[in-house]
Write an enzyme that holds these catalytic residues in place. Structure first.
Site, mmCIF file in Angstrom:
data_model
loop_
_atom_site.group_PDB
_atom_site.id
_atom_site.type_symbol
_atom_site.label_atom_id
_atom_site.label_comp_id
_atom_site.label_asym_id
_atom_site.label_seq_id
_atom_site.Cartn_x
_atom_site.Cartn_y
_atom_site.Cartn_z
ATOM 1 N N HIS A 48 -0.518 4.424 -1.428
ATOM 2 C CA HIS A 48 -1.208 3.404 -1.830
ATOM 3 C C HIS A 48 -1.441 3.668 -3.340
ATOM 4 O O HIS A 48 -2.283 3.060 -4.064
ATOM 5 C CB HIS A 48 -2.311 3.013 -1.335
ATOM 6 N N HIS A 52 2.246 -1.035 -5.203
ATOM 7 C CA HIS A 52 2.613 -0.907 -3.859
ATOM 8 C C HIS A 52 2.282 -2.010 -2.937
ATOM 9 O O HIS A 52 1.488 -2.823 -3.102
ATOM 10 C CB HIS A 52 1.713 0.441 -3.170
ATOM 11 N N ASP A 54 0.948 -3.036 0.872
ATOM 12 C CA ASP A 54 0.191 -2.616 2.350
ATOM 13 C C ASP A 54 1.082 -3.109 3.322
ATOM 14 O O ASP A 54 1.073 -4.335 3.534
ATOM 15 C CB ASP A 54 -1.166 -3.453 2.195
ATOM 16 N N HIS A 58 -1.801 -0.350 7.661
ATOM 17 C CA HIS A 58 -2.834 0.264 6.865
ATOM 18 C C HIS A 58 -4.108 -0.035 7.535
ATOM 19 O O HIS A 58 -5.138 0.709 7.500
ATOM 20 C CB HIS A 58 -2.364 -0.188 5.636
#
Length: 209
Positions: A48, A52, A54, A58
């Protein structure tokens, strides 16, 4: 032909890292200088860090991991809108924009200028905005911020509500020099089998002019 515009954070030792997470490091394990035939490096970083995506895993143990995500989410037409230094992302603010049929929405706030320093606070996405965006057709929300929730949030309501409405998350993009308008986005994650997130090389190409 319009050029690709890089909207990714450069990765080096100065790249701001979430407090307590793994910072970026790079070293050469093999070098030509020491008699080798090639230079071969090794990197270490959080999934992260910088620009980036997710993956739902996550924040949800049952959520999809990076390798399971549909690549179509991260490549295709996108719209950039500008909301300078908002207090939060709300239906009230977003309803002023024509978002019908927008699948990939990138929001430029300018709220995080010095990327070498992790911010003390950011404007969060209000959870109820998720349903509003989903009704418009949004499948990817990208922000020039390190998170969609308040930085001290433990419940992560925006993460969960966006996921519940089928909206994926792109964080840490750099839009300072990007004008509002229509673009083609490429922000493909690495094929991480067990990944909860992935750095991406995000880029835009202007369309519709």
């Amino acid at each position: 032909m319009d050029k690709w515009l890089d909207i990714s954070q450069p990765l080096n030792e100065k790249t701001a890292c979430w407090p307590g997470d793994t910072p970026f490091s790079y070293k050469l394990n093999w070098t030509k200088q020491d008699g080798g035939s090639v230079n071969v490096g090794q990197i270490n970083l959080s999934t992260h860090l910088g620009t980036h995506i997710d993956a739902p895993f996550h924040f949800d143990d049952k959520g999809k991991k990076v390798i399971e995500l549909n690549l179509d989410i991260y490549i295709g037409p996108a719209r950039v809108i500008c909301l300078p230094n908002p207090q939060c992302f709300s239906i009230h603010l977003l309803q002023n924009f024509d978002l019908d049929g927008v699948e990939r929405l990138l929001i430029r706030t300018g709220s995080w200028q010095d990327r070498s320093i992790f911010p003390e606070s950011i404007p969060p996405v209000e959870p109820e905005l998720s349903g509003f965006l989903a009704e418009k057709g949004v499948k990817l929300l990208g922000l020039d911020l390190p998170s969609v929730d308040e930085l001290d949030s433990k419940e992560l309501p925006a993460h969960h509500q966006l996921y519940a409405h089928g909206i994926h998350i792109l964080e840490g993009i750099i839009l300072n020099q990007i004008e509002a308008g229509e673009y083609f986005l490429s922000a493909l994650p690495l094929p991480l089998m067990d990944g909860d997130g992935s750095p991406v090389r995000a880029a835009l190409k202007r369309i519709g002019i």
